[in-house]
Scaffold this active site. Structure first.
Site, PDB file in Angstrom:
ATOM      1  N   ARG A  60       0.876  -1.171   0.000  1.00 55.03           N
ATOM      2  CA  ARG A  60       0.000   0.000   0.000  1.00 55.03           C
ATOM      3  C   ARG A  60       0.913   1.219   0.000  1.00 55.03           C
ATOM      4  O   ARG A  60       2.047   1.158   0.473  1.00 55.03           O
ATOM      5  CB  ARG A  60      -0.875   0.019   1.240  1.00 55.03           C
ATOM      6  CG  ARG A  60      -1.870  -1.124   1.314  1.00 55.03           C
ATOM      7  CD  ARG A  60      -2.678  -1.065   2.604  1.00 55.03           C
ATOM      8  NE  ARG A  60      -3.646  -2.140   2.656  1.00 55.03           N
ATOM      9  CZ  ARG A  60      -3.425  -3.330   3.206  1.00 55.03           C
ATOM     10  NH1 ARG A  60      -2.246  -3.577   3.766  1.00 55.03           N
ATOM     11  NH2 ARG A  60      -4.354  -4.255   3.210  1.00 55.03           N
ATOM     12  N   LYS A  85      -3.345  -1.362   8.114  1.00 54.27           N
ATOM     13  CA  LYS A  85      -4.762  -1.747   8.027  1.00 54.27           C
ATOM     14  C   LYS A  85      -4.989  -3.155   8.585  1.00 54.27           C
ATOM     15  O   LYS A  85      -5.728  -3.954   8.014  1.00 54.27           O
ATOM     16  CB  LYS A  85      -5.256  -1.668   6.574  1.00 54.27           C
ATOM     17  CG  LYS A  85      -5.318  -0.244   6.045  1.00 54.27           C
ATOM     18  CD  LYS A  85      -5.871  -0.181   4.644  1.00 54.27           C
ATOM     19  CE  LYS A  85      -7.356  -0.417   4.630  1.00 54.27           C
ATOM     20  NZ  LYS A  85      -7.936  -0.280   3.283  1.00 54.27           N
ATOM     21  N   HIS A 149      -2.577   2.402  -5.746  1.00 54.96           N
ATOM     22  CA  HIS A 149      -3.142   1.105  -5.344  1.00 54.96           C
ATOM     23  C   HIS A 149      -3.265   0.157  -6.543  1.00 54.96           C
ATOM     24  O   HIS A 149      -3.355  -1.052  -6.366  1.00 54.96           O
ATOM     25  CB  HIS A 149      -4.496   1.297  -4.660  1.00 54.96           C
ATOM     26  CG  HIS A 149      -4.807   0.218  -3.678  1.00 54.96           C
ATOM     27  ND1 HIS A 149      -4.145   0.093  -2.468  1.00 54.96           N
ATOM     28  CD2 HIS A 149      -5.686  -0.811  -3.728  1.00 54.96           C
ATOM     29  CE1 HIS A 149      -4.610  -0.957  -1.814  1.00 54.96           C
ATOM     30  NE2 HIS A 149      -5.544  -1.527  -2.555  1.00 54.96           N
ATOM     31  N   ARG A 152      -0.563  -2.428  -6.338  1.00 56.88           N
ATOM     32  CA  ARG A 152      -0.858  -3.545  -5.426  1.00 56.88           C
ATOM     33  C   ARG A 152      -1.771  -4.543  -6.138  1.00 56.88           C
ATOM     34  O   ARG A 152      -1.554  -5.750  -6.075  1.00 56.88           O
ATOM     35  CB  ARG A 152      -1.500  -3.023  -4.145  1.00 56.88           C
ATOM     36  CG  ARG A 152      -1.881  -4.102  -3.132  1.00 56.88           C
ATOM     37  CD  ARG A 152      -2.249  -3.464  -1.802  1.00 56.88           C
ATOM     38  NE  ARG A 152      -2.965  -4.351  -0.912  1.00 56.88           N
ATOM     39  CZ  ARG A 152      -2.401  -5.234  -0.100  1.00 56.88           C
ATOM     40  NH1 ARG A 152      -1.080  -5.372  -0.074  1.00 56.88           N
ATOM     41  NH2 ARG A 152      -3.133  -5.987   0.701  1.00 56.88           N
ATOM     42  N   HIS A 175      -3.370 -10.192   3.491  1.00 50.02           N
ATOM     43  CA  HIS A 175      -4.817 -10.133   3.695  1.00 50.02           C
ATOM     44  C   HIS A 175      -5.222 -11.019   4.860  1.00 50.02           C
ATOM     45  O   HIS A 175      -4.853 -12.190   4.908  1.00 50.02           O
ATOM     46  CB  HIS A 175      -5.559 -10.629   2.448  1.00 50.02           C
ATOM     47  CG  HIS A 175      -5.485  -9.690   1.296  1.00 50.02           C
ATOM     48  ND1 HIS A 175      -5.525 -10.117  -0.011  1.00 50.02           N
ATOM     49  CD2 HIS A 175      -5.400  -8.344   1.230  1.00 50.02           C
ATOM     50  CE1 HIS A 175      -5.462  -9.083  -0.823  1.00 50.02           C
ATOM     51  NE2 HIS A 175      -5.377  -7.990  -0.098  1.00 50.02           N
ATOM     52  N   TYR A 184      -8.804 -11.463  -7.101  1.00 52.67           N
ATOM     53  CA  TYR A 184      -7.825 -11.472  -8.190  1.00 52.67           C
ATOM     54  C   TYR A 184      -8.063 -12.627  -9.150  1.00 52.67           C
ATOM     55  O   TYR A 184      -7.677 -12.554 -10.307  1.00 52.67           O
ATOM     56  CB  TYR A 184      -6.397 -11.502  -7.639  1.00 52.67           C
ATOM     57  CG  TYR A 184      -6.057 -10.248  -6.881  1.00 52.67           C
ATOM     58  CD1 TYR A 184      -6.076  -9.005  -7.507  1.00 52.67           C
ATOM     59  CD2 TYR A 184      -5.761 -10.286  -5.529  1.00 52.67           C
ATOM     60  CE1 TYR A 184      -5.797  -7.844  -6.814  1.00 52.67           C
ATOM     61  CE2 TYR A 184      -5.476  -9.128  -4.821  1.00 52.67           C
ATOM     62  CZ  TYR A 184      -5.506  -7.917  -5.459  1.00 52.67           C
ATOM     63  OH  TYR A 184      -5.241  -6.762  -4.772  1.00 52.67           O
TER      64      TYR A 184
END
Length: 198
Positions: A60, A85, A149, A152, A175, A184
């Site tokens: 990020r 995050k 982003h 990413r 994640h 994805y």
């Protein structure tokens, strides 16, 4: 009377789908951004290295700007990734192009605990990188607006297309929830390669 041109009224929101055809970049587009960044301005190497690391490690923009030299282990070729995050931290291998770029950056940069610094020696800001990437993209052949982003997303897209296990990609990108990684697979044409093989 307030108006948009003077900056007293924010511009009308334009949906993302109207701004660009997709929210990720493909490998050749990222390579072009790196090549353009290298040739642009006095800090081309720094800018190209930022794009390379963001893409290769799915960072990020806030994670990129917070990078410190203590996270890079040149002896073992490892990168200790701290996710924001509430993401899961991990340790990534650094490949030849990244190691060479980082060694050169360390030699040429003013002394700082941060990897990426401005001309004044302060850490690069997220807004600074956004502007930098926008200017680089405008000098490239990419015909739509680019934001950080997308690098990413480009990482996740490439790893899925290369056939890597979705659980490993989840760990790589940090994640907590696999649903963020599974998206994805919807971008990957390769998952349909065995369909209608006549």
């Amino acid at each position: 009377m307030p108006d948009i041109k003077s900056g007293t009224v924010p511009p009308t929101f334009v949906p993302y789908k109207e701004k660009r055809p997709r929210e990720y970049l493909v490998p050749h587009e990222v390579e072009e951004l790196i090549a353009v960044a290298k040739k642009r301005g006095r800090y081309g190497h720094r800018d190209a290295t930022m794009i390379l690391l963001t893409y290769r490690h799915g960072l990020r923009v806030s994670e990129l700007c917070a990078l410190r030299w203590e996270q890079i282990d040149f002896d073992t070729g490892l990168f200790h990734v701290q996710r924001l995050k509430q993401g899961l931290p991990s340790v990534h291998p650094l490949r030849g192009p990244e190691l060479r770029a980082l060694r050169k950056l360390k030699r040429e940069s003013p002394p700082s605990s941060y990897l990426f610094v401005t001309e004044r020696g302060s850490p690069m800001t997220t807004a600074g990188f956004r502007k930098l990437l926008t200017r680089v993209a405008e000098c490239s052949s990419i015909s739509f607006p680019v934001h950080p982003h997308m690098l990413r997303h480009a990482c996740g897209y490439k790893l899925v297309n290369d056939g890597h296990d979705i659980r490993m990609i989840q760990q790589y990108l940090g994640h907590k929830n696999i649903q963020h990684t599974v998206r994805y697979t919807t971008l990957s044409a390769n998952c349909f390669n065995q369909f209608w093989s006549d």
